[in-house]
Design a protein around this motif. Structure first.
Motif, PDB file in Angstrom:
ATOM      1  N   LEU A 173      65.883  18.203  14.795  1.00 25.13           N
ATOM      2  CA  LEU A 173      67.278  17.899  14.502  1.00 25.13           C
ATOM      3  C   LEU A 173      67.815  18.620  13.271  1.00 25.13           C
ATOM      4  CD1 LEU A 173      67.444  14.057  15.217  1.00 25.13           C
ATOM      5  CD2 LEU A 173      68.439  15.886  16.575  1.00 25.13           C
ATOM      6  N   HIS A 174      66.941  19.288  12.515  1.00 24.10           N
ATOM      7  CA  HIS A 174      67.425  20.029  11.355  1.00 24.10           C
ATOM      8  C   HIS A 174      68.317  21.170  11.838  1.00 24.10           C
ATOM      9  CE1 HIS A 174      67.238  22.526   7.654  1.00 24.10           C
ATOM     10  NE2 HIS A 174      67.175  21.335   7.064  1.00 24.10           N
ATOM     11  N   TRP A 175      69.322  21.512  11.052  1.00 23.69           N
ATOM     12  CA  TRP A 175      70.310  22.490  11.530  1.00 23.69           C
ATOM     13  C   TRP A 175      69.711  23.866  11.807  1.00 23.69           C
ATOM     14  CZ3 TRP A 175      72.190  27.109   9.465  1.00 23.69           C
ATOM     15  CH2 TRP A 175      71.800  27.432   8.159  1.00 23.69           C
ATOM     16  N   THR A 176      68.555  24.144  11.252  1.00 25.47           N
ATOM     17  CA  THR A 176      67.914  25.446  11.478  1.00 25.47           C
ATOM     18  C   THR A 176      66.964  25.437  12.674  1.00 25.47           C
ATOM     19  OG1 THR A 176      66.113  24.876   9.973  1.00 25.47           O
ATOM     20  CG2 THR A 176      68.034  25.966   9.016  1.00 25.47           C
ATOM     21  N   LYS A 177      66.834  24.288  13.348  1.00 25.12           N
ATOM     22  CA  LYS A 177      65.875  24.152  14.453  1.00 25.12           C
ATOM     23  C   LYS A 177      66.601  24.007  15.804  1.00 25.12           C
ATOM     24  CE  LYS A 177      62.113  24.331  11.932  1.00 25.12           C
ATOM     25  NZ  LYS A 177      62.708  24.705  10.655  1.00 25.12           N
ATOM     26  N   GLY A 178      65.823  23.668  16.829  1.00 28.73           N
ATOM     27  CA  GLY A 178      66.315  23.712  18.204  1.00 28.73           C
ATOM     28  C   GLY A 178      67.470  22.794  18.530  1.00 28.73           C
ATOM     29  N   GLY A 179      67.541  21.614  17.876  1.00 31.99           N
ATOM     30  CA  GLY A 179      68.599  20.678  18.208  1.00 31.99           C
ATOM     31  C   GLY A 179      69.982  21.176  17.878  1.00 31.99           C
ATOM     32  N   LEU A 180      70.097  22.116  16.934  1.00 31.78           N
ATOM     33  CA  LEU A 180      71.385  22.696  16.568  1.00 31.78           C
ATOM     34  C   LEU A 180      71.384  24.208  16.794  1.00 31.78           C
ATOM     35  CD1 LEU A 180      72.160  20.570  13.405  1.00 31.78           C
ATOM     36  CD2 LEU A 180      73.528  20.677  15.473  1.00 31.78           C
ATOM     37  N   ASN A 181      70.608  24.612  17.814  1.00 29.62           N
ATOM     38  CA  ASN A 181      70.541  26.023  18.183  1.00 29.62           C
ATOM     39  C   ASN A 181      71.527  26.298  19.311  1.00 29.62           C
ATOM     40  OD1 ASN A 181      69.038  27.901  20.421  1.00 29.62           O
ATOM     41  ND2 ASN A 181      68.905  28.774  18.382  1.00 29.62           N
TER      42      ASN A 181
END
Length: 754
Positions: A173-181
């Motif tokens: 869920l971090h903005w640099t990971k898949g949830g915000l990709n």
């Protein structure tokens, strides 16, 4: 709000156009013609000519679309499109400080990066426009990431998409990971002609698209053939639709056809093909989620970020031929009328838009049709969306099942019982039959709910999405041998969502019981159904497939593997691939897939559990134990994890650790009889007879008819020469199992050894 409830409708961005090859083998038009054509992304893109090409003939439609949410779905971060305040603004949330500023006529943010350290990041693209706008940063490997801090375009302020959640930089869920990709979560719906092109080995993307936003051609398909036809002057008089023959989203579509066209972006679904090419049906490219109670409320109302498709397709409106364009201008996306006049297009306002029906004064909030029949939920912090199931309020169900109701959305100071009493006073005690009565009961997992679900399935008037949900709940119940016949019967249904769901539920049965029913589904006309059939037959070796199904089996298996490849950038997709390869007997590929899942999201424990079980089956018990310990470090309340770890320690004869974990499992999940039973066995193996006896007696107290607890207790007493106690409990067991040979043998042993 916990992590499972966070919904991430995110981004959109571009990496420069890449050369990408696509075999058209397997597509209906290519298969029928016996062709095998190789196209490059450049050739495909050449068929897309841009929205300006439509303007000269469709000025009104273009004007409606221009500056709409579709037009502004994604744009370059220029002063024309950026709404947020980047004039040295600071916003802090959950201990993370974001500094927004401008430099060299570009937009920047200083914030926490993937390593937990602060850095400056250039904003490359805007994503959306109202009620919020998000901002996209370009990362190595073709990844485009959206900040979790967004701009509220109604209140003109920065805000956190999930302000109550602290997220570690390594989390999905971090903005640099898949949830915000953007590539993974958003690209298919927020740009035109998207090819994601994920490269699992490098965990990178070579994503391409033809047009940055949701253009005319995103809905209508590539426009070159249409424009060339118009320019050719070959239009014949008297045929109003011939000019539309090269287009896909047209005015003459039926409700089902139009809703399916919109559904590719307005549904909670998973993509099963490499790219949407406007060919075939909705379920040739996507599989929508049914009304599962982890995504929807038990009665079918929206819960998680479910979008409109499954809500609208459960409605009476949809079943009576209403389509999206009856209420919405398909180009501006605005409503076609204001207030109750919108519903008045079809419903008699003299009958319904009066206090005698609404029980509220005219022109008040309570008198608005949508507030009673389309209550809403706020997603992404400030995005209020209405439920499109257009249902009658049922506060009586709220009383029993805790479902929301429109009455208490406004009357927050009153109880559901108060609202139920008011409805009963106005409309009488009886409510009209509705599928939600069966679904809410089924959500309790009470085996008695099966009868109501079968009744739904036999009712031809019920919406297909509801019937598919009934099948899913039947699979949850698994209480009746006759359920197998229900699933088999559903395979002949005309609706692909029903056939698909039935196939998924048949996976729970032994292949010898289902094989002959599943094999014909390999020839189904809808791709997702064929994929489900191939998945259900995964354990069947190709050499064992009957000759008449060999070719369809090969084709469907290839489609399934494309599906798995398409979802390879999701941790859940990699886990599904691992499970598939396990069923195929390919342990190496399964292990690789599970490990890739964890490399995408190190907190995705379902994959870690599958990997642990795989390692244990391969005899790698220590590796399995290490994996379970990581699971329990991350989820200390996970009872099943303690149970499995306890069994593994028992295998390695580390009885103190086995007892510790089995005891924890039985405390966390009192319904897990196996944890309690194995705890007794562990005490017994550790020569702690009194503790083992106490556990078995506790088990018998909870489950008096249990064979396992009774049998273990008798054996324990015999081992300790407590013949009198053994005889007492054996007599009770024999009362339930008089012909059991093992019990009779122990009876003889007691007789001869006392």
């Amino acid at each position: 709000m916990n992590r499972k409830q966070i919904v991430l409708l995110i981004l959109a961005v571009v990496v420069g156009v890449q050369i990408v090859y696509f075999w058209l083998e397997g597509k209906p038009e290519a298969a029928d013609a016996g062709k095998k054509e190789l196209l490059t992304a450049d050739v495909i893109a050449a068929s897309y000519i841009g929205s300006e090409s439509c303007r000269s003939c469709h000025e009104q439609e273009f004007s409606d679309w221009n500056k709409s949410d579709h037009d502004l779905a994604m744009q370059e971060a220029t002063s024309e499109f950026v709404l947020g305040d980047f004039e040295d603004q600071v916003f802090e949330s959950q201990g993370v400080t974001n500094k927004f500023f401008r430099k060299d006529d570009k937009y920047w943010v200083n914030t926490e990066g993937p390593d937990g350290k602060y850095a400056d990041y250039e904003i490359k693209y805007t994503y959306g426009v109202k009620p919020l706008q998000q901002y996209i940063v370009e990362f190595p490997g073709g990844k485009l990431q959206c900040l979790r801090t967004a701009w509220d375009s109604k209140k003109n302020k920065w805000f956190d998409l999930y302000p109550d959640l602290e997220v570690h930089p390594k989390e999905w869920l971090h903005w640099t990971k898949g949830g915000l990709n953007w590539n993974t979560m958003c690209s298919d719906c927020h740009s035109t002609n998207v090819h994601k092109n994920y490269i699992p080995e490098a965990d990178s993307f070579a994503t391409s698209f033809s047009i940055i936003n949701v253009s005319c051609e995103s809905c209508h398909g590539p426009g070159k053939a249409h424009v060339d036809f118009i320019k050719s002057n070959n239009i014949k008089k008297g045929d109003p639709y011939q000019a539309e023959q090269h287009l896909h989203q047209t005015s003459n579509l039926t409700s089902v056809e139009q809703v399916d066209q919109c559904a590719r972006c307005h549904a909670r679904r998973e993509q099963i093909t490499e790219a949407f090419d406007h060919q075939g049906s909705f379920m040739d490219h996507y599989v929508p989620a049914v009304l599962r109670d982890d995504l929807y409320h038990p009665d079918g109302q929206i819960k998680e970020e479910d979008y409109e498709y499954a809500s609208f397709t459960q409605s009476k409106m949809y079943m009576n031929g209403v389509k999206c364009a009856n209420c919405h201008n398909p180009h501006s996306l605005e409503l076609k009328a204001i207030g109750n006049a919108l519903c008045g297009q079809c419903h008699d306002q003299k009958k319904f838009d009066v206090p005698a029906h609404t029980f509220h004064a005219v022109n008040t909030e309570g008198a608005k049709c949508v507030n009673c029949h389309m209550p809403g939920t706020t997603y992404m912090g400030n995005d209020f969306r209405r439920d499109h199931s257009l249902r009658v309020p049922r506060p009586d169900q709220s009383v029993v099942y805790g479902t929301p109701n429109a009455c208490n959305k406004c009357h927050t100071d009153q109880t559901a019982q108060w609202a139920a009493n008011a409805i009963e006073k106005w409309f009488g005690k009886e409510r009209k039959p509705h599928f939600s009565d069966a679904l809410t009961f089924a959500s309790t997992r009470n085996p008695a709910a099966a009868a109501g679900l079968v009744t739904l399935l036999n009712d031809k008037k019920q919406p297909p999405i509801v019937k598919a949900t009934a099948l899913w709940y039947l699979g949850q119940l698994k209480n009746d041998p006759g359920t197998l016949a229900v699933f088999v019967n559903a395979l002949s249904d005309a609706e692909p969502i029903i056939r698909y769901t039935a196939l998924k539920e048949l996976n729970a049965y032994p292949l010898e019981q289902t094989q002959n029913h599943v094999l014909p589904m390999l020839k189904d006309p809808v791709r997702s159904v064929r994929i489900a059939a191939a998945d259900a037959l995964a354990t069947l070796p190709a050499s064992s497939v009957p000759a008449s199904f060999a070719a369809p089996y090969k084709k469907a298996t290839k489609e399934l593997e494309i599906n798995l490849k398409e979802r390879a950038d999701f941790p859940g997709g990699q886990m599904e691939a691992g499970q598939y390869y396990e069923r195929k007997g390919d342990v190496r590929k399964a292990e690789v897939a599970y490990k890739r899942s964890l490399s995408i999201d190190s907190f995705f424990n379902p994959a870690r559990l599958n990997l642990a079980y795989l390692q244990n089956r391969q005899g790698n018990t220590k590796e399995a134990i290490a994996l379970f310990n990581v699971v329990l470090q991350q989820e200390p309340g996970y009872a099943e994890g303690y149970y499995s770890l306890g069994l593994l320690y028992a295998e390695t004869n580390e009885m103190e650790l086995a007892i510790e974990n089995l005891k924890k499992a039985s405390q966390l999940d009192k319904a897990n009889t196996r944890a309690l039973y194995n705890l007794g066995l562990a005490y017994q193996r550790a020569n702690q007879a009194e503790a083992a006896e106490a556990v078995y007696l506790k088990g018998l107290q909870r489950f008096p008819d249990s064979y396992d607890f009774g049998n273990a207790l008798v054996i324990l007493y015999l081992q300790n020469n407590s013949f009198e106690k053994a005889e007492q409990h054996l007599a009770r067991l024999l009362g339930h199992y008089p012909n059991n040979p093992q019990l009779l043998q122990m009876k003889e042993y007691i007789r001869t050894n006392r």
